[in-house]
Enzyme design. Structure first.
Site, short mmCIF file in Angstrom:
data_model
loop_
_atom_site.label_atom_id
_atom_site.label_comp_id
_atom_site.label_asym_id
_atom_site.label_seq_id
_atom_site.Cartn_x
_atom_site.Cartn_y
_atom_site.Cartn_z
N ARG A 69 0.85 -1.19 0.00
CA ARG A 69 0.00 0.00 0.00
C ARG A 69 0.89 1.24 0.00
NH1 ARG A 69 -1.73 0.78 4.33
NH2 ARG A 69 -1.15 -1.02 5.56
N TYR A 196 -1.12 -3.65 -7.04
CA TYR A 196 -0.96 -4.36 -5.77
C TYR A 196 -2.30 -4.45 -5.03
CZ TYR A 196 -0.25 -5.25 -0.91
OH TYR A 196 -0.41 -5.78 0.35
N LYS A 205 -9.57 -2.28 1.56
CA LYS A 205 -9.21 -1.11 2.38
C LYS A 205 -10.00 0.14 1.96
CE LYS A 205 -6.12 -3.52 4.47
NZ LYS A 205 -6.37 -3.96 5.84
N HIS A 225 -10.54 -2.07 11.53
CA HIS A 225 -9.46 -2.94 11.03
C HIS A 225 -9.23 -4.05 12.06
CE1 HIS A 225 -5.01 -3.07 9.46
NE2 HIS A 225 -5.78 -3.92 8.81
N SER A 247 -1.31 -3.53 10.23
CA SER A 247 -1.04 -4.49 9.16
C SER A 247 0.19 -5.33 9.48
CB SER A 247 -0.79 -3.74 7.86
OG SER A 247 -1.84 -2.84 7.63
N CYS A 249 0.76 -7.62 11.66
CA CYS A 249 1.10 -7.83 13.07
C CYS A 249 0.45 -9.11 13.59
CB CYS A 249 0.66 -6.65 13.92
SG CYS A 249 1.73 -5.23 13.75
N ASP A 276 -9.40 -9.51 9.07
CA ASP A 276 -8.88 -8.18 8.75
C ASP A 276 -9.86 -7.04 9.00
OD1 ASP A 276 -6.69 -6.60 7.76
OD2 ASP A 276 -7.75 -6.36 5.87
N ARG A 375 1.85 -12.24 -0.79
CA ARG A 375 0.52 -12.54 -0.26
C ARG A 375 -0.08 -13.81 -0.85
NH1 ARG A 375 -1.88 -8.60 3.37
NH2 ARG A 375 -0.33 -6.96 3.50
C1 OXD Z 1 -3.11 -4.54 5.23
C2 OXD Z 1 -3.78 -5.74 4.69
O1 OXD Z 1 -2.21 -3.98 4.58
O2 OXD Z 1 -4.67 -6.27 5.38
O3 OXD Z 1 -3.50 -4.11 6.33
O4 OXD Z 1 -3.46 -6.16 3.57
MN MN Z 2 -5.19 -5.17 7.12
#
Ligand code: OXD
Ligand code: MN
Length: 597
Positions: A69, A196, A205, A225, A247, A249, A276, A375
């Site tokens: 991102r 991406y 998002k 989130h 993100s 984590c 998420d 991913r």
């Molecule tokens: C992020 C995702 O970047 O969930 O938070 O992909």
């Molecule tokens: Mn996320």
């Protein structure tokens, strides 16, 4: 496809602007998906993986300059600058439309424009919100089919002009002209010059967080989130927890955790509702209910393995799209750092270069085969521990909300907020070390309130107030609020807490607190567990070590208070008084640490 003139006008407008050779409406059918997949394989946009080992799976590489991102190119284009607030980039909507339309002009000449009708949330459910994404990327279409509910039925459900308009084009993947723009008042998103996922799967998002957080503010609900998980206790009762972490984590790992033996042997089970995003609203009995508006997982691959997250690994064994991991052309499989100790000996790395486990760069440093933010996009239905409530129309009732971040020192393993207002403060002062999920430096501590810093579609001061208002709405039915930190390190920089499935021990304490079944120590920052109340059976951890990560250090928290005060200054008079008072109270409690009363 539809008679809805608003939809037809929307598509016609961008068809005229972007000038594609063809227009294809996506209907969500298996046959259309198969045709598009075959086309993407033929052009090399995706590579088909070994159908025996990874049935239905595909491999894709994004451009090297387009792997995460881009927060510095993400804008909230609210009509008033003030409404984007101090934590968002803002662009005047008029100026933005002109700039973006100029970039988008004729960008689809020689390409096909795909029109994707999609639903966030179960189609027809009270939570559901609909969108239409225009894109010139089959990769986006195939990912959206996994991540959202793509169907021509959505077209029937759209009422007049009430739908989110998503406009995406790869254009030339030019980072200088990359823009991710949200227009909250117009229900519109533009994403140009990226391929991406986090920038282009517009249901995620851009819609389910940035636009939806604004909608939630206006309509009295919340878009967060957060993962959502259910813990089934031996008596069969299931309690639900939502947890916000920045993100990369470990949200997916926590959402899919497998409890340690001492819990499974007693009959505890964990179920995943989402990994998420949570949409939360007041429901039956005055409680907060949450749904996961997504339909798949867009998980970080590196570090995912049979030990860290066997459920996530199982999710990826079929019908999954892998992006920017290592490709093994010899057997048509994929690999990433932290998957296992058997990397392919002759493979292709995420940049498309030949790669071996011994590849080094000009400085002799090992070259990683997979990008740190590579991913997998996997259907939720692949998840072995998917909650039976995943498709629930009304959502799941929340017993607890958790905030957490990566903090080497400050935050203890877990603590509970004194009440909802204090809980909102705890969320508002969250800070965490940055990760590879966003472009920019990694490992820098930054404030990330409620893990929403990159995702809040309006002024964060108003967002804090919205949290406080929701608390007033649910009063005594409010979930209890906690903070966790799995990432405290020792003098050698090693993580002290083992994390992953062992986090169940902390969740167990949290549930016990919610049932008033366990006492706690009242500290300056909140209620901290008594070391004896965290289950350590089967874990080789002395109680003193556990105590060390439950400690609240005066010097660290004095610095923390100073840092929070500085952070809060950003919000000026939009900072709710409640939070100013909370900070004052924290400051005076921290001053008293170590003083006998
Ligand atoms: C992020 C995702 O970047 O969930 O938070 O992909
Ligand atoms: Mn996320």
């Amino acid at each position: 496809m539809t008679q809805n003139q608003h939809i037809l006008d929307f598509v016609a407008k961008y068809q005229t602007l972007m000038n594609p050779d063809n227009v294809v409406w996506i209907d969500g059918s298996k046959s259309q998906k198969a045709t598009l997949t075959a086309e993407a394989i033929a052009t090399g946009e995706v590579i088909k993986l070994n159908n025996k080992l990874l049935p239905g799976c595909l491999y894709h590489r994004t451009a090297v300059n387009d792997v995460a991102r881009v927060e510095n190119r993400t804008f909230i284009c609210s009509r008033e600058k003030e409404n984007a607030g101090p934590t968002n980039n803002w662009m005047d909507p008029q100026e933005a439309y002109e700039k973006l339309d100029a970039i988008a002009k004729d960008c689809m000449v020689g390409r096909t424009m795909y029109i994707i009708p999609f639903s966030m949330g179960k189609i027809g459910s009270p939570f559901a919100k609909y969108g239409i994404e225009i894109t010139d990327s089959i990769y986006v279409v195939l990912n959206m089919i996994i991540m959202t509910r793509v169907s021509d039925k959505v077209l029937e459900k759209i009422d007049g002009d009430i739908f989110v308009r998503g406009i995406h084009s790869k254009v030339n993947i030019d980072e200088e002209n990359r823009y991710i723009c949200q227009f909250p008042e117009d229900n519109t998103i533009y994403s140009l010059n990226s391929g991406y996922g986090g920038n282009v799967l517009l249901g995620k998002k851009c819609f389910a967080l940035r636009i939806a957080s604004y909608q939630g503010w206006k309509e009295g609900w919340m878009a967060e989130h957060m993962l959502i998980l259910g813990i089934q206790k031996p008596d069969g009762d299931t309690k639900y927890i939502a947890a916000a972490f920045p993100s990369a984590c470990g949200k997916t790992n926590l959402a899919m955790l497998i409890p340690p033996e001492c819990y499974t042997s007693k009959g505890y089970k964990v179920f995943t509702v989402g990994d998420d995003i949570a949409w939360i609203r007041k429901g039956k009995g005055g409680q907060l209910y949450a749904v996961n508006p997504e339909n798949g997982f867009f998980g970080v691959a590196p570090g995912t393995n049979i030990k860290s997250n066997p459920n996530a690994l199982t999710c990826t064994q079929k019908d999954t799209i892998f992006t920017n991991v290592v490709y093994n052309p010899e057997n048509g499989t994929v690999w990433w750092e932290g998957l296992d100790k058997n990397p392919p000996l002759k493979a292709i790395d995420w940049k498309g270069n030949p790669w071996t486990p011994n590849s080094v760069d000009a400085n002799g440093m090992k070259i990683k085969g997979a990008h740190p933010n590579s991913r997998f996009t996997a259907p939720a239905k692949n998840c072995p521990c998917l909650s039976p409530e995943f498709e629930s129309r009304k959502g799941v009732p929340l017993t607890a909300i958790i905030f957490g971040g990566r903090r080497a020192k400050a935050a203890p393993l877990v603590y509970e907020a004194f009440d909802w207002k204090h809980g909102v403060f705890v969320g508002a002062v969250m800070a965490s070390e940055t990760t590879a999920a966003a472009a920019g430096a990694v490992g820098v501590v930054r404030h990330d309130p409620m893990a929403m810093l990159p995702f809040c579609g309006y002024h964060m001061g108003d967002y804090f107030q919205h949290w406080l208002d929701i608390g007033k709405k649910v009063k005594t039915h409010a979930p209890r609020i906690f903070n966790v930190n799995w990432f405290r390190t020792d003098a050698d920089g090693k993580f002290i807490w083992p994390g992953y499935g062992e986090n169940m021990r902390v969740l167990d304490w949290i549930l016990k607190r919610c049932e008033n079944a366990v006492d706690a120590d009242e500290t300056a920052i909140g209620y901290v567990p008594k070391a004896n109340d965290i289950e350590l059976e089967g874990l080789n951890m002395p109680r003193e070590v556990l105590s060390s990560i439950l400690s609240v250090d005066k010097a660290t928290w004095t610095d923390e208070v100073a840092d929070i005060s500085k952070f809060f200054e950003k919000f000026g008079d939009k900072l709710p008084d409640v939070l100013t008072k909370q900070l004052k109270a924290l400051k005076s409690r921290v001053k008293k640490i170590g003083k006998t009363v």
